[in-house]
Design a protein around this motif. Structure first.
Motif, mmCIF file in Angstrom:
data_model
loop_
_atom_site.group_PDB
_atom_site.id
_atom_site.type_symbol
_atom_site.label_atom_id
_atom_site.label_comp_id
_atom_site.label_asym_id
_atom_site.label_seq_id
_atom_site.Cartn_x
_atom_site.Cartn_y
_atom_site.Cartn_z
ATOM 1 N N GLN A 1 30.736 -11.882 26.258
ATOM 2 C CA GLN A 1 31.848 -11.219 25.082
ATOM 3 C C GLN A 1 32.757 -10.281 26.463
ATOM 4 O O GLN A 1 33.531 -9.415 25.727
ATOM 5 C CB GLN A 1 31.121 -9.998 24.382
ATOM 6 N N GLY A 2 32.473 -10.405 27.475
ATOM 7 C CA GLY A 2 33.201 -9.758 28.559
ATOM 8 C C GLY A 2 32.614 -8.461 28.644
ATOM 9 O O GLY A 2 31.484 -8.182 28.648
ATOM 10 N N VAL A 3 33.423 -7.444 28.810
ATOM 11 C CA VAL A 3 32.907 -5.891 29.055
ATOM 12 C C VAL A 3 32.315 -5.262 27.836
ATOM 13 O O VAL A 3 33.144 -5.589 26.798
ATOM 14 C CB VAL A 3 33.950 -5.061 29.982
ATOM 15 N N ARG A 4 31.272 -4.884 27.803
ATOM 16 C CA ARG A 4 30.548 -4.235 26.659
ATOM 17 C C ARG A 4 29.735 -3.020 27.312
ATOM 18 O O ARG A 4 28.787 -3.373 28.031
ATOM 19 C CB ARG A 4 29.868 -5.024 25.741
ATOM 20 N N VAL A 5 30.181 -2.043 27.154
ATOM 21 C CA VAL A 5 29.341 -0.811 27.629
ATOM 22 C C VAL A 5 28.962 0.101 26.501
ATOM 23 O O VAL A 5 29.835 0.610 25.753
ATOM 24 C CB VAL A 5 30.203 -0.026 28.658
ATOM 25 N N GLU A 6 27.594 0.387 26.128
ATOM 26 C CA GLU A 6 27.285 1.130 24.905
ATOM 27 C C GLU A 6 26.721 2.511 25.303
ATOM 28 O O GLU A 6 26.085 2.772 26.526
ATOM 29 C CB GLU A 6 26.315 0.323 24.219
ATOM 30 N N GLY A 7 27.192 3.317 24.654
ATOM 31 C CA GLY A 7 26.814 4.838 24.940
ATOM 32 C C GLY A 7 25.981 5.299 23.421
ATOM 33 O O GLY A 7 25.900 4.565 22.506
ATOM 34 N N PRO A 8 25.706 6.676 23.332
ATOM 35 C CA PRO A 8 25.119 7.099 22.344
ATOM 36 C C PRO A 8 26.027 6.788 21.098
ATOM 37 O O PRO A 8 25.337 6.699 19.884
ATOM 38 C CB PRO A 8 24.780 8.546 22.429
ATOM 39 N N ARG A 9 27.353 7.138 21.076
ATOM 40 C CA ARG A 9 28.172 6.875 19.793
ATOM 41 C C ARG A 9 29.191 5.871 19.893
ATOM 42 O O ARG A 9 29.741 5.595 19.108
ATOM 43 C CB ARG A 9 28.648 8.514 19.416
ATOM 44 N N VAL A 10 29.659 5.669 21.128
ATOM 45 C CA VAL A 10 30.683 4.889 21.182
ATOM 46 C C VAL A 10 30.458 3.941 22.190
ATOM 47 O O VAL A 10 29.369 3.797 22.853
ATOM 48 C CB VAL A 10 32.136 5.596 21.752
ATOM 49 N N MET A 11 31.239 2.645 21.941
ATOM 50 C CA MET A 11 31.035 1.447 22.815
ATOM 51 C C MET A 11 32.386 1.185 23.506
ATOM 52 O O MET A 11 33.367 1.230 22.880
ATOM 53 C CB MET A 11 30.605 0.315 22.085
ATOM 54 N N LEU A 12 32.352 0.749 24.616
ATOM 55 C CA LEU A 12 33.638 0.312 25.202
ATOM 56 C C LEU A 12 33.592 -1.289 25.232
ATOM 57 O O LEU A 12 32.368 -1.818 25.708
ATOM 58 C CB LEU A 12 33.861 0.769 26.673
ATOM 59 N N ARG A 13 34.541 -1.816 24.872
ATOM 60 C CA ARG A 13 34.585 -3.550 24.438
ATOM 61 C C ARG A 13 36.032 -3.774 25.017
ATOM 62 O O ARG A 13 36.810 -3.249 25.291
ATOM 63 C CB ARG A 13 34.010 -3.710 23.280
ATOM 64 N N GLU A 14 35.887 -5.189 25.089
ATOM 65 C CA GLU A 14 37.138 -5.920 25.571
ATOM 66 C C GLU A 14 38.119 -5.591 24.094
ATOM 67 O O GLU A 14 37.599 -5.672 22.970
ATOM 68 C CB GLU A 14 37.019 -7.322 25.529
ATOM 69 N N GLY B 1 32.118 2.212 36.423
ATOM 70 C CA GLY B 1 32.851 1.912 37.516
ATOM 71 C C GLY B 1 31.881 1.796 38.808
ATOM 72 O O GLY B 1 32.079 0.975 39.975
ATOM 73 N N PHE B 2 30.981 2.743 38.928
ATOM 74 C CA PHE B 2 30.066 2.989 39.971
ATOM 75 C C PHE B 2 28.843 2.025 39.860
ATOM 76 O O PHE B 2 28.565 1.324 40.933
ATOM 77 C CB PHE B 2 29.514 4.480 39.979
ATOM 78 N N GLY B 3 28.331 1.707 38.760
ATOM 79 C CA GLY B 3 27.389 0.795 38.565
ATOM 80 C C GLY B 3 27.674 -0.762 38.594
ATOM 81 O O GLY B 3 27.313 -1.498 39.388
ATOM 82 N N THR B 4 28.567 -0.963 37.513
ATOM 83 C CA THR B 4 28.815 -2.594 37.456
ATOM 84 C C THR B 4 29.769 -2.975 38.623
ATOM 85 O O THR B 4 29.661 -3.836 39.320
ATOM 86 C CB THR B 4 29.442 -2.702 36.191
ATOM 87 N N LEU B 5 30.811 -2.125 38.774
ATOM 88 C CA LEU B 5 32.120 -2.693 39.772
ATOM 89 C C LEU B 5 31.687 -2.173 41.131
ATOM 90 O O LEU B 5 32.494 -2.558 42.160
ATOM 91 C CB LEU B 5 33.535 -2.082 39.412
ATOM 92 N N GLY B 6 30.668 -1.443 41.474
ATOM 93 C CA GLY B 6 30.352 -0.869 42.705
ATOM 94 C C GLY B 6 31.540 -0.031 43.393
ATOM 95 O O GLY B 6 31.597 0.149 44.819
ATOM 96 N N GLU C 1 31.945 11.423 26.287
ATOM 97 C CA GLU C 1 31.078 10.324 26.472
ATOM 98 C C GLU C 1 31.771 9.029 26.833
ATOM 99 O O GLU C 1 31.295 8.350 27.782
ATOM 100 C CB GLU C 1 30.431 9.936 24.926
ATOM 101 N N THR C 2 33.091 8.802 26.475
ATOM 102 C CA THR C 2 33.960 7.788 26.871
ATOM 103 C C THR C 2 34.232 7.728 28.430
ATOM 104 O O THR C 2 33.960 6.700 29.183
ATOM 105 C CB THR C 2 35.236 7.642 26.259
ATOM 106 N N ALA C 3 34.619 8.966 28.850
ATOM 107 C CA ALA C 3 34.686 9.184 30.562
ATOM 108 C C ALA C 3 33.217 8.823 31.328
ATOM 109 O O ALA C 3 33.502 8.209 32.154
ATOM 110 C CB ALA C 3 34.948 10.541 30.666
ATOM 111 N N ARG C 4 32.193 9.217 30.627
ATOM 112 C CA ARG C 4 31.168 9.244 31.214
ATOM 113 C C ARG C 4 30.697 7.595 31.442
ATOM 114 O O ARG C 4 30.040 7.105 32.428
ATOM 115 C CB ARG C 4 29.865 9.849 30.715
ATOM 116 N N LEU C 5 30.687 7.035 30.264
ATOM 117 C CA LEU C 5 30.784 5.607 30.270
ATOM 118 C C LEU C 5 31.497 4.635 31.283
ATOM 119 O O LEU C 5 31.135 3.975 32.054
ATOM 120 C CB LEU C 5 30.661 4.927 28.953
ATOM 121 N N LEU C 6 32.902 5.388 31.586
ATOM 122 C CA LEU C 6 33.634 4.579 32.394
ATOM 123 C C LEU C 6 33.104 4.963 34.057
ATOM 124 O O LEU C 6 33.212 3.744 34.607
ATOM 125 C CB LEU C 6 34.957 5.248 32.313
ATOM 126 N N VAL C 7 32.747 6.041 34.070
ATOM 127 C CA VAL C 7 32.427 6.315 35.592
ATOM 128 C C VAL C 7 30.927 5.547 35.850
ATOM 129 O O VAL C 7 30.580 4.970 36.850
ATOM 130 C CB VAL C 7 32.008 7.805 35.631
#
Length: 190
Positions: free
Chosen positions: A5-18, A123-128, A114-120
């Motif tokens: 599904q491409g990028v999918r990052v899940e948080g407690p309330r929001v999800m980042l998706r393509e 960026g650090f975990g998946t993208l290195g 929450e969104t900014a924390r998921l992005l960080v």
């Protein structure tokens, strides 16, 4: 990240998706509001034609190889409430920058943080990445709080940073390093 599904990052309330073409109306619902564009580098979208062109450019960036730009939907309860952008601005130096815009109906609920924390974390975990930067309008106090609660540090004021609507505008610069202590619920930084 889910390759199917491409990028999918899940948080407690929001999800980042393509993003997908069906997101057009939801993006336009907030991008047409002066309250949102007041603090951005882009103008209010007067009609769907503008939003369509921008969404199409974002979708095209998804297929770049190597992929260096991630325009992602902020999904709350299966509804798009905003879009984030994370760009790898230097692969050699492992540096990225990000930004976000959310519908005003979601402001003040902690969803920006929450969104900014998921992005960080992405960026650090998946993208290195080693360093992530973000800028905000000097009068956007809500965004400043989001960046600070996410663990970004204020680095200074960038004078005449952007030409917006024919007027030069300053920006406030923030950054976080992979070696910084995580703030709140930011995933452990690698």
């Amino acid at each position: 990240m889910n390759d199917q599904q491409g990028v999918r990052v899940e948080g407690p309330r929001v999800m980042l998706r393509e993003l997908h073409p069906g997101d057009l109306e939801a993006i336009h619902a907030y991008a047409r509001l002066p309250a949102v564009s007041r603090h951005t580098h882009w103008d209010t979208h007067p009609d769907l034609t503008v939003t369509t062109a921008i969404l199409n450019s974002w979708l095209a960036e998804t297929w770049a190889s190597p992929r260096t730009v991630f325009n992602l939907a902020v999904d709350l309860n299966d509804s798009l409430v905003g879009v984030v952008r994370l760009a790898v601005i230097s692969a050699a130096h492992r540096r990225g920058e990000f930004g976000y815009a959310l519908h005003p109906d979601t402001w003040g609920q902690g969803l920006g943080t929450e969104t900014a924390r998921l992005l960080v974390g992405f960026g650090f975990g998946t993208l290195g990445l080693h360093r992530m930067e973000a800028c905000c309008h000097p009068y956007n106090h809500g965004s400043r709080r989001v960046l600070e609660k996410t663990g970004l540090r204020y680095e200074g004021r960038i004078r005449d940073h952007m030409l917006v609507g024919g007027t030069w505008r300053d920006s406030l610069s923030y950054a976080i390093l992979s070696t910084d202590q995580p703030a709140g619920n930011v995933p452990a930084l690698v």
